[in-house]
Write a protein that holds these residues in place. Structure first.
Motif, mmCIF file in Angstrom:
data_model
loop_
_atom_site.group_PDB
_atom_site.id
_atom_site.type_symbol
_atom_site.label_atom_id
_atom_site.label_comp_id
_atom_site.label_asym_id
_atom_site.label_seq_id
_atom_site.Cartn_x
_atom_site.Cartn_y
_atom_site.Cartn_z
ATOM 1 N N UNK A 130 0.835 -1.208 0.000
ATOM 2 C CA UNK A 130 0.000 0.000 0.000
ATOM 3 C C UNK A 130 0.869 1.259 0.000
ATOM 4 N N UNK A 131 0.497 2.218 -0.815
ATOM 5 C CA UNK A 131 1.229 3.490 -0.896
ATOM 6 C C UNK A 131 0.438 4.610 -0.232
ATOM 7 N N UNK A 132 -0.815 4.815 -0.682
ATOM 8 C CA UNK A 132 -1.599 5.912 -0.104
ATOM 9 C C UNK A 132 -3.078 5.763 -0.439
ATOM 10 N N UNK A 133 -3.924 6.142 0.501
ATOM 11 C CA UNK A 133 -5.360 6.285 0.264
ATOM 12 C C UNK A 133 -5.551 7.693 -0.276
ATOM 13 N N UNK A 134 -5.884 7.805 -1.552
ATOM 14 C CA UNK A 134 -5.806 9.096 -2.228
ATOM 15 C C UNK A 134 -7.079 9.937 -2.147
ATOM 16 N N UNK A 135 -8.249 9.309 -2.261
ATOM 17 C CA UNK A 135 -9.477 10.107 -2.339
ATOM 18 C C UNK A 135 -10.688 9.262 -1.989
ATOM 19 N N UNK A 136 -11.802 9.935 -1.726
ATOM 20 C CA UNK A 136 -13.029 9.222 -1.393
ATOM 21 C C UNK A 136 -14.267 10.022 -1.728
ATOM 22 N N UNK A 265 -10.392 5.541 -3.370
ATOM 23 C CA UNK A 265 -9.412 5.365 -4.436
ATOM 24 C C UNK A 265 -8.016 5.474 -3.828
ATOM 25 N N UNK A 266 -7.129 4.581 -4.236
ATOM 26 C CA UNK A 266 -5.783 4.600 -3.677
ATOM 27 C C UNK A 266 -4.742 4.121 -4.673
ATOM 28 N N UNK A 267 -3.512 4.037 -4.192
ATOM 29 C CA UNK A 267 -2.387 3.612 -5.027
ATOM 30 C C UNK A 267 -1.606 2.536 -4.277
ATOM 31 N N UNK A 268 -1.265 1.451 -4.980
ATOM 32 C CA UNK A 268 -0.413 0.407 -4.417
ATOM 33 C C UNK A 268 0.716 0.104 -5.398
ATOM 34 N N UNK A 269 1.746 -0.568 -4.888
ATOM 35 C CA UNK A 269 2.876 -1.020 -5.705
ATOM 36 C C UNK A 269 3.037 -2.520 -5.485
ATOM 37 N N UNK A 270 3.838 -3.187 -6.286
ATOM 38 C CA UNK A 270 4.081 -4.620 -6.046
ATOM 39 C C UNK A 270 4.728 -4.840 -4.682
ATOM 40 N N UNK A 271 4.373 -5.935 -4.041
ATOM 41 C CA UNK A 271 4.982 -6.282 -2.760
ATOM 42 C C UNK A 271 6.494 -6.451 -2.936
ATOM 43 N N UNK A 272 7.241 -5.985 -1.959
ATOM 44 C CA UNK A 272 8.690 -6.049 -2.045
ATOM 45 C C UNK A 272 9.317 -4.764 -2.525
ATOM 46 N N UNK A 273 8.505 -3.804 -2.957
ATOM 47 C CA UNK A 273 9.030 -2.497 -3.331
ATOM 48 C C UNK A 273 9.737 -1.897 -2.111
ATOM 49 N N UNK A 284 5.287 12.282 -1.983
ATOM 50 C CA UNK A 284 5.040 13.103 -3.166
ATOM 51 C C UNK A 284 3.550 13.139 -3.515
ATOM 52 N N UNK A 285 2.875 11.990 -3.405
ATOM 53 C CA UNK A 285 1.443 11.967 -3.712
ATOM 54 C C UNK A 285 0.658 12.768 -2.678
ATOM 55 N N UNK A 307 -5.310 11.198 1.472
ATOM 56 C CA UNK A 307 -3.899 11.138 1.843
ATOM 57 C C UNK A 307 -3.710 10.406 3.154
ATOM 58 N N UNK A 308 -2.448 10.263 3.566
ATOM 59 C CA UNK A 308 -2.118 9.545 4.789
ATOM 60 C C UNK A 308 -0.908 8.667 4.583
ATOM 61 N N UNK A 309 -0.609 7.840 5.577
ATOM 62 C CA UNK A 309 0.586 6.996 5.543
ATOM 63 C C UNK A 309 0.314 5.645 4.884
ATOM 64 N N UNK A 310 1.368 4.960 4.426
ATOM 65 C CA UNK A 310 1.185 3.597 3.896
ATOM 66 C C UNK A 310 0.594 2.650 4.935
ATOM 67 N N UNK A 311 1.029 2.768 6.186
ATOM 68 C CA UNK A 311 0.516 1.887 7.237
ATOM 69 C C UNK A 311 -0.982 2.109 7.466
ATOM 70 N N UNK A 312 -1.405 3.363 7.446
ATOM 71 C CA UNK A 312 -2.830 3.663 7.624
ATOM 72 C C UNK A 312 -3.646 3.074 6.480
ATOM 73 N N UNK A 313 -3.108 3.140 5.266
ATOM 74 C CA UNK A 313 -3.813 2.586 4.114
ATOM 75 C C UNK A 313 -3.871 1.063 4.206
ATOM 76 N N UNK A 314 -2.794 0.447 4.664
ATOM 77 C CA UNK A 314 -2.774 -1.011 4.822
ATOM 78 C C UNK A 314 -3.851 -1.449 5.813
ATOM 79 N N UNK A 315 -3.978 -0.733 6.916
ATOM 80 C CA UNK A 315 -5.001 -1.047 7.913
ATOM 81 C C UNK A 315 -6.398 -0.864 7.339
ATOM 82 N N UNK A 316 -6.573 0.207 6.570
ATOM 83 C CA UNK A 316 -7.865 0.480 5.927
ATOM 84 C C UNK A 316 -8.246 -0.653 4.978
ATOM 85 N N UNK A 317 -7.285 -1.135 4.193
ATOM 86 C CA UNK A 317 -7.561 -2.215 3.243
ATOM 87 C C UNK A 317 -7.963 -3.502 3.956
ATOM 88 N N UNK A 318 -7.310 -3.796 5.061
ATOM 89 C CA UNK A 318 -7.678 -4.991 5.825
ATOM 90 C C UNK A 318 -9.111 -4.881 6.354
#
Length: 336
Positions: A130-136, A265-273, A284-285, A307-318
Motif C-alpha cells: 500500500x502506498x496511499x489512500x488518495x481520495x473518497x 481510491x488509492x495507489x499500491x505497488x508490487x509487494x517487495x518495493x 510526493x502523492x 492522503x495519509x501513511x502507507x501503514x494507515x492505508x494497509x489497515x484500511x484495506x484490511x
C-alpha cells in the motif's frame, strides 16, 4: 600491574577500533541507501488503471502522472487494462518488478474481490505494498422522480408493502452500488430485486428513464442529474454528510443507524518495493493531493482528496476486506 595495564589498553583500543569501523560502515550504508532513493525513479513509471478511460480512477492516475512527471522529469504512462472485474490489470501489477516503476490505482473492488471470487490470480494482502489512500466519495441513494418516495423511510415503507416488486440498478455484481444496496436491504429488512448493468452509465440512463426504480451511485455519476431534477436524491451512504450535497441526510440519520459506505481510491505497488521508495511515493502523492488546483479539480467531480501513511492505508484495506466479505456472504453475490 604493567601487564594488566598493557592488556587493558589493548582491549580498549580494540573496542574503539571496532566502534569506529561500525560507525564508518553505518555512514557508508546510509549513503548507499540515500543514493538508491535519490536515484528513484531511474526510468519511466507506468500507472495501471484496471478500468476503461473516463472514470475517476483514470482521472486520478492521469493527474498523479502529470504531477510526478513535473517533479521528477521521468515520463509517467497511464495504462488502462480493464476487464475481469479489475483482476486483469491488478494481476499485471502483482507480477511486475518491485522497484516502484509500476503502480496500480485501486478502489472499492480491490477490497471486495477476495470474497467475490473463489480464485484470484493474486493475493491482495501478500502481493501488494500500500502506498496511499488518495481520495473518497460517498454514494447517493437516488430514485426515479416518479417513484412516490421522498425519504429513506418512505422507500423502506414502500418496499415492505411491495416485497419483490421494486428493483434496483447497479454497475454490476460486486460493485459499490450493488453491495451498498445489499447492505441496505439487509439492514432495512426489505426485498428489492437486483438488475445488474455493465457499467454505471447505462444503469443511470435506465433509472432516469424509469426502467428501474432506485440505485446507489457515486456522487460524480449522479449529482448533476439530482441537481437537474432528473433523479431524486434521498440520502448519502457515508457516515457524515457530504460537502457536495449538504442538504441530503446520511442513510444512517435518515432511518438506518450504523449504515456507512464510502467509495475510495488509492495507489499500491508490487509487494517487495523498497520501503524508502514507497515512502518517497507516499510523500510526493500527499503533496500533490494538497495542491489547490488538484483540490479544486477533485471537488468539481464530487471527490474529496484524502492522503495519509502507507501503514494507515494497509489497515484500511484490511478493514475493507473483512467488512465486505460479510456482505458478500450474506447477499450471495458472485462475480459475473
Amino acid at each position: 600491574m604493567r601487564t594488566f595495564l598493557f592488556y587493558f589498553a589493548t582491549f580498549v583500543s580494540t573496542l574503539l577500533s571496532h566502534f569506529l569501523f561500525l560507525c564508518v560502515l553505518c555512514v557508508l550504508c546510509g549513503s548507499s541507501l540515500s543514493s538508491a532513493v535519490d536515484g528513484y525513479p531511474s526510468k519511466p513509471i507506468r500507472i495501471i488503471v484496471p478500468y476503461t478511460p473516463g472514470g475517476f480512477n483514470d482521472t486520478l492516475a492521469r493527474t498523479l502522472g502529470q504531477k510526478l512527471n513535473e517533479k521528477w522529469g521521468q515520463p509517467v504512462m497511464v495504462d488502462n487494462r480493464p476487464g475481469g472485474g479489475t483482476t486483469i490489470g491488478t494481476s499485471l501489477v502483482a507480477k511486475a518488478p518491485a522497484d516502484g516503476h509500476t503502480l496500480l490505482v485501486v478502489s472499492f473492488a480491490f477490497g471486495v474481490n477476495p470474497s467475490l471470487y473463489t480464485l484470484l490470480p493474486y493475493d491482495t494482502q501478500r502481493d501488494f505494498a500500500p502506498v496511499v489512500l488518495a481520495a473518497g466519495t460517498p454514494n447517493i441513494l437516488v430514485v426515479n422522480p416518479e417513484l412516490p418516495v421522498k425519504s429513506v423511510r418512505d422507500l423502506i415503507a414502500l418496499a415492505k408493502s411491495k416485497p419483490g416488486k421494486l428493483n434496483y440498478a447497479s454497475a454490476g455484481s460486486g460493485s459499490s452500488n450493488h453491495l451498498s444496496m445489499e447492505m441496505f436491504k439487509s439492514m432495512a429488512g426489505v426485498d428489492i430485486v437486483h438488475v445488474p448493468y455493465k457499467g454505471s452509465a447505462p444503469a443511470v440512463t435506465d433509472l432516469i428513464g424509469g426502467q428501474v426504480d432506485v440505485m446507489f451511485d457515486n456522487v460524480p455519476n449522479v449529482l448533476q442529474h439530482v441537481k437537474a431534477g432528473k433523479l431524486r436524491g434521498l440520502a448519502v451512504s457515508s457516515s457524515k454528510r457530504s460537502p457536495f450535497t449538504p442538504d441530503l441526510p446520511t442513510v444512517a440519520e435518515a432511518g438506518l443507524p450504523g449504515f456507512d459506505v464510502s467509495v475510495w481510491f488509492g495507489v499500491v505497488a508490487p509487494s517487495g518495493t523498497p520501503k524508502a521508495v514507497v515512502s518517497q511515493l507516499n510523500g510526493e502523492i500527499n503533496r500533490i493531493l494538497k495542491l489547490p488546483g488538484i483540490v479544486e479539480l477533485f471537488h468539481k467531480q464530487g471527490v474529496e482528496p484524502l492522503g495519509g501513511t502507507p501503514d494507515a492505508f494497509a489497515s484500511f484495506l484490511r478493514d475493507q476486506t473483512v467488512k465486505w466479505a460479510k456482505v458478500v456472504k450474506q447477499s450471495g453475490a458472485k462475480a459475473e
